[in-house]
Write an enzyme that holds these catalytic residues in place. Structure first.
Site, mmCIF file in Angstrom:
data_model
loop_
_atom_site.group_PDB
_atom_site.id
_atom_site.type_symbol
_atom_site.label_atom_id
_atom_site.label_comp_id
_atom_site.label_asym_id
_atom_site.label_seq_id
_atom_site.Cartn_x
_atom_site.Cartn_y
_atom_site.Cartn_z
ATOM 1 N N SER A 84 -8.346 0.336 0.709
ATOM 2 C CA SER A 84 -9.058 0.040 1.950
ATOM 3 C C SER A 84 -9.696 1.290 2.540
ATOM 4 C CB SER A 84 -8.095 -0.633 2.933
ATOM 5 O OG SER A 84 -8.788 -1.099 4.072
ATOM 6 N N HIS A 85 -9.372 1.598 3.802
ATOM 7 C CA HIS A 85 -9.974 2.738 4.499
ATOM 8 C C HIS A 85 -9.172 4.021 4.325
ATOM 9 C CE1 HIS A 85 -6.834 1.291 7.129
ATOM 10 N NE2 HIS A 85 -6.857 2.459 7.755
ATOM 11 N N ARG A 108 0.830 -1.195 0.000
ATOM 12 C CA ARG A 108 0.000 0.000 0.000
ATOM 13 C C ARG A 108 0.871 1.254 0.000
ATOM 14 N NH1 ARG A 108 -4.680 0.317 4.401
ATOM 15 N NH2 ARG A 108 -4.759 -1.851 3.703
ATOM 16 N N ASP A 116 -14.659 -4.263 4.177
ATOM 17 C CA ASP A 116 -14.339 -5.243 5.212
ATOM 18 C C ASP A 116 -14.364 -4.637 6.622
ATOM 19 O OD1 ASP A 116 -11.973 -3.784 5.083
ATOM 20 O OD2 ASP A 116 -10.768 -5.435 4.295
ATOM 21 N N LYS A 146 -4.151 -6.396 -1.783
ATOM 22 C CA LYS A 146 -4.326 -7.433 -0.768
ATOM 23 C C LYS A 146 -4.314 -8.779 -1.484
ATOM 24 C CE LYS A 146 -7.214 -4.758 2.443
ATOM 25 N NZ LYS A 146 -8.543 -4.672 3.115
ATOM 26 N N HIS A 194 -13.296 -4.733 11.730
ATOM 27 C CA HIS A 194 -13.128 -6.019 11.048
ATOM 28 C C HIS A 194 -13.725 -7.096 11.948
ATOM 29 C CE1 HIS A 194 -10.263 -4.823 7.825
ATOM 30 N NE2 HIS A 194 -9.869 -3.918 8.702
#
Length: 474
Positions: free
Chosen positions: A113-114, A24, A254, A123, A337
């Site tokens: 992701s976030h 990332r 997620d 991922k 999660h």
């Protein structure tokens, strides 16, 4: 036009992007197109070692994801590995495809992701486990070994297929929701939007959608549902619509965040009380994993109800590994999660977690009532402290050394530093996904919480860092 990768002009992976759980970085700065191609070569080489010939590829809605997908697939197929392209969707959709499609032995998700719109990443997982830790760190060495091999032209095949319908059917299995429910869903312009739009068509009750259109600029709010400011519009909608509950997702689906009918934000550890109590009715004595950021009173509640709660390191990959090791049927993190392994696959799927939560809300019940017997505590949210990746782990070691002989507290070093006392606890750890340290504290009184924060400030000041002032909540 095909992407041309020139290894002579590629300097190798930026030191910050090969992280513990994924790859990332900031697009165009630490994470570039060449990095995605090189990572694709390494991923293909790794899965071939496992005898895998077909992998699934999915992407979120970030602006860089289409180009990254194209380049990634070129790299993977150049090694002779076939691809099942499943398009735009949440990370749990990829997990579902890898689990359910026999010909698929691994998967790779293009997502930030976030993180905010500047970021993207990868991922990766094999059929039964995530690719993480040393396997990701080994990509640097693996890439250089690939350069020494003779180049052989190989052409894997690409097949495209959409899986929304079977995935939604699996999500609905065993769910019996109340027909009187009124729910507001905040997709945050992330990859869950199209799935949620289809999902609610199959649910009883009333359903109101916010920001279901996929937009990689995230124009309405940052895609992290554990931050109160990001849930502001959802909270307002719940109160305005007199809804039973509001549910928010991160950028790749997620992580779950929940707003109660009175506007209260519930984080992952509070949700674990609800999920854990329900699970223990069917599975007395079950092992339940919670991460080190979890309230001590959550642990005590689950133990009081006959469960075997255990602290574990934060991180979806390490939690999945520990679930297999311990046989845990449920696990969860403060960050939202949630992992179910009783009637589901054991991975973190916020859409499935949403339905499990709604399944608890029978006619006449509400989340406040279900949590009314939990003790009143004073706590901080998770607080981020900017700290460069190059020094954050050294900082943690220095602070840990100063706390070795604290006579009043119990030092837990499972993941960072957690100091437990009779009337509360505080935590400091290095994030594995961002250039920050994260802190959290909880106590039975506001005065004691302030003492914990002052102690934290002293520890950080010794390393020339400063603790931002977090908003206390009770």
């Amino acid at each position: 036009m095909a992407y041309i990768f020139d290894p002579k002009k590629y300097d190798g992976f930026h030191p910050d992007i090969l992280r513990k759980y994924d790859i990332r970085g900031r697009v165009g700065e630490t994470l570039k197109v060449d990095d995605v191609f090189a990572a694709g070569l390494c991923f293909a080489d790794l899965v071939q070692e496992q005898g895998i010939t077909t992998v699934a590829v999915c992407r979120d809605g970030r602006l860089s994801s289409p180009e990254f997908e194209t380049v990634l697939m070129e790299a993977i197929t150049s090694r002779g590995v076939n691809i099942l392209q499943i398009g735009v969707g949440p990370t749990p959709l990829l997990y579902y495809v890898v689990k359910e499609i026999p010909s698929v032995g691994a998967g790779i998700m293009i997502t930030g992701s976030h993180n905010d719109a500047r970021y993207n990443g990868l991922k990766m997982l094999l059929k039964d486990k995530p690719i993480w830790g040393e396997e990701i760190q080994g990509f640097r060495r693996r890439y250089h070994l690939l350069l020494t091999q003779e180049s052989i032209e190989k052409n894997g095949m690409i097949r495209s297929q959409e899986f929304y319908t079977p995935y939604i059917q699996r999500l609905l299995k065993g769910m019996t929701l109340s027909p009187t429910l009124k729910v507001v869903w905040d997709c945050g312009n992330g990859a869950t939007g199209p799935v949620v739009q289809s999902l609610v068509q199959h649910l009883p009750g009333q359903h109101i959608l916010l920001y279901e259109k996929v937009d990689g600029t995230f124009p309405h709010h940052h895609p992290d549902p554990t931050v109160a400011n990001n849930m502001k519009e959802l909270r307002e909608a719940v109160l305005r619509e007199n809804a039973d509950v509001g549910i928010g997702f991160d950028g790749d689906g997620d992580r779950i965040g929940v707003i109660t009918r009175t506007g209260r934000l519930l984080l992952g550890d509070q949700l674990m009380v609800l999920y854990g109590r329900d699970l223990l009715k069917k599975h007395p004595g079950a092992t339940i994993l919670v991460d080190v950021k979890t309230s001590r009173w959550v642990l005590e509640d689950l133990k009081h109800r006959g469960g075997e709660p255990r602290l574990c390191a934060t991180g979806h990959s390490s939690i999945k590994a520990m679930m297999k090791e311990t046989g845990a049927l449920l696990a969860g993190e403060l960050s939202g999660h949630i992992f179910f392994a009783d009637d589901y696959y054991g991975y973190d799927d916020a859409l499935y977690a949403s339905l499990r939560l709604l399944n608890l809300l029978k006619e006449g019940s509400n989340l406040e009532t279900l949590l009314s017997d939990m003790p009143l505590t004073y706590q901080t949210p998770e607080i981020g402290i900017a700290c460069p990746d190059a020094v954050k782990f050294r900082v943690m070691e220095n602070i840990k050394a100063r706390l070795q002989h604290d006579p009043d507290g119990q030092l837990i070093t499972l993941d960072g530093i957690r100091m437990d006392y009779a009337d509360g606890w505080w935590l400091l750890r290095a994030s594995n996904t961002e250039s920050i340290l994260t802190a959290r504290a909880e106590a039975l009184s506001a005065e004691r919480l302030q003492q914990f924060l002052e102690h934290l400030e002293e520890m950080l000041a010794s390393e020339n860092l400063k603790l931002p002032k977090g908003k206390l909540s009770g």
